[in-house]
Design an enzyme around this catalytic site. Sequence first.
Site, PDB file in Angstrom:
ATOM      1  N   ASP A 111       0.744  -1.220   0.013  1.00  0.00           N
ATOM      2  CA  ASP A 111       0.054   0.039  -0.209  1.00  0.00           C
ATOM      3  C   ASP A 111       0.902   1.053   0.025  1.00  0.00           C
ATOM      4  O   ASP A 111       1.728   1.368   0.606  1.00  0.00           O
ATOM      5  CB  ASP A 111      -0.874  -0.008   1.293  1.00  0.00           C
ATOM      6  N   TYR A 171       2.444  10.220   0.274  1.00  0.00           N
ATOM      7  CA  TYR A 171       3.753   9.789   1.267  1.00  0.00           C
ATOM      8  C   TYR A 171       5.058  10.251   0.624  1.00  0.00           C
ATOM      9  O   TYR A 171       5.767   9.777  -0.103  1.00  0.00           O
ATOM     10  CB  TYR A 171       3.733   8.352   1.033  1.00  0.00           C
ATOM     11  N   GLY A 211      -3.225   1.387  10.342  1.00  0.00           N
ATOM     12  CA  GLY A 211      -3.236   1.836  11.813  1.00  0.00           C
ATOM     13  C   GLY A 211      -2.927   0.699  12.673  1.00  0.00           C
ATOM     14  O   GLY A 211      -3.148   0.733  13.923  1.00  0.00           O
ATOM     15  N   ARG A 227       2.970  11.021  14.660  1.00  0.00           N
ATOM     16  CA  ARG A 227       2.758  10.487  16.081  1.00  0.00           C
ATOM     17  C   ARG A 227       2.371  11.521  16.724  1.00  0.00           C
ATOM     18  O   ARG A 227       1.782  11.505  17.869  1.00  0.00           O
ATOM     19  CB  ARG A 227       3.910   9.868  16.564  1.00  0.00           C
TER      20      ARG A 227
END
Length: 314
Positions: A52, A57, A203, A226
């Site tokens: 994926d 990204y 996740g 994060r």
Amino acid sequence: MRYKKFGKTGLEVSQICLGTWGIGGAGWDTHSDEERMDAIKAALDCGINFIDTAPAYNAGKAEQYIGETLHHLGARKDVVIATKCGNKYVDGKYIRCGSESLIRRQCEESLKNLQTDYIDLYLVHWPDPNVSMAETIGTVAQLKKEGKILHAGVSNFTKEQIEEASKYCEIEAYQPQYSMLDGDNEETIRWAADRGMGVMTYGTLGGGILTGDYREIRTFGETDNRNRFYPYFREPLFSKVMELLKVMDAIAAERNVPLAQIAVNWTLQQEFISSCITGAQSRRKVEENCAGLNWNLMDEEIICLNKAIKCYRQ
């Protein structure tokens, strides 16, 4: 590795899907190009045939790592690649972009980055509230007719949005967030699975906190995911996660396994999930995650975990 039919697509995919948000490099820990591409190679070595990615990204960098690695190995046809459209990364920010012109441009850029002439699974990353569903999904449908993509799906859509999208193209896959820490989408996941969609959840490790590597609150940069995306690394959720980790620690000690494998196992033992996305930026982490498929949680362990998860989610 274990494999599962991906809804009605006809694809058979590994139950662990390699996630490459971290491999892209923006908003995560720093690793060398060689380490990142070796993580992709390690996934293939472990039997993963599902990767994926997304142009968001790190502005296509993750796609480029995948394209270069698969080209070098001559492994393109052995891998199901899922990439996305409708979201771009510019100057450290994510911007939704569902217009026809932008989706077409993203598709061409993804094909180039991935060094391929087709995309196995094309997902709309996020719905764009400023563009009609007819335009966004209609463009995806046209790309499918042109043979540039083989299957279409959505990520981060509500049930109602999926139903609307289905008016313009068959939605064959659903990619929501789902883990021991986040069950908000379970009802929609079950609904999608019942209708024959392949379900690939992200996740799985809660941004890494379910590995047990974060036992004290840390300060992350403003654009670190994060801090920006996952809420578990700060209060009030951090302390609640630590209580859940205590239950995972006991199972890990009894079985002599890392916590990440417990999180992966718990997710994959939900019958409505086809494959869980697990991000890793090193060969060691990829191999460790995949080794979690060498065993299953027992019923009593799942009961114990579910009790702790219920307490966490209250």
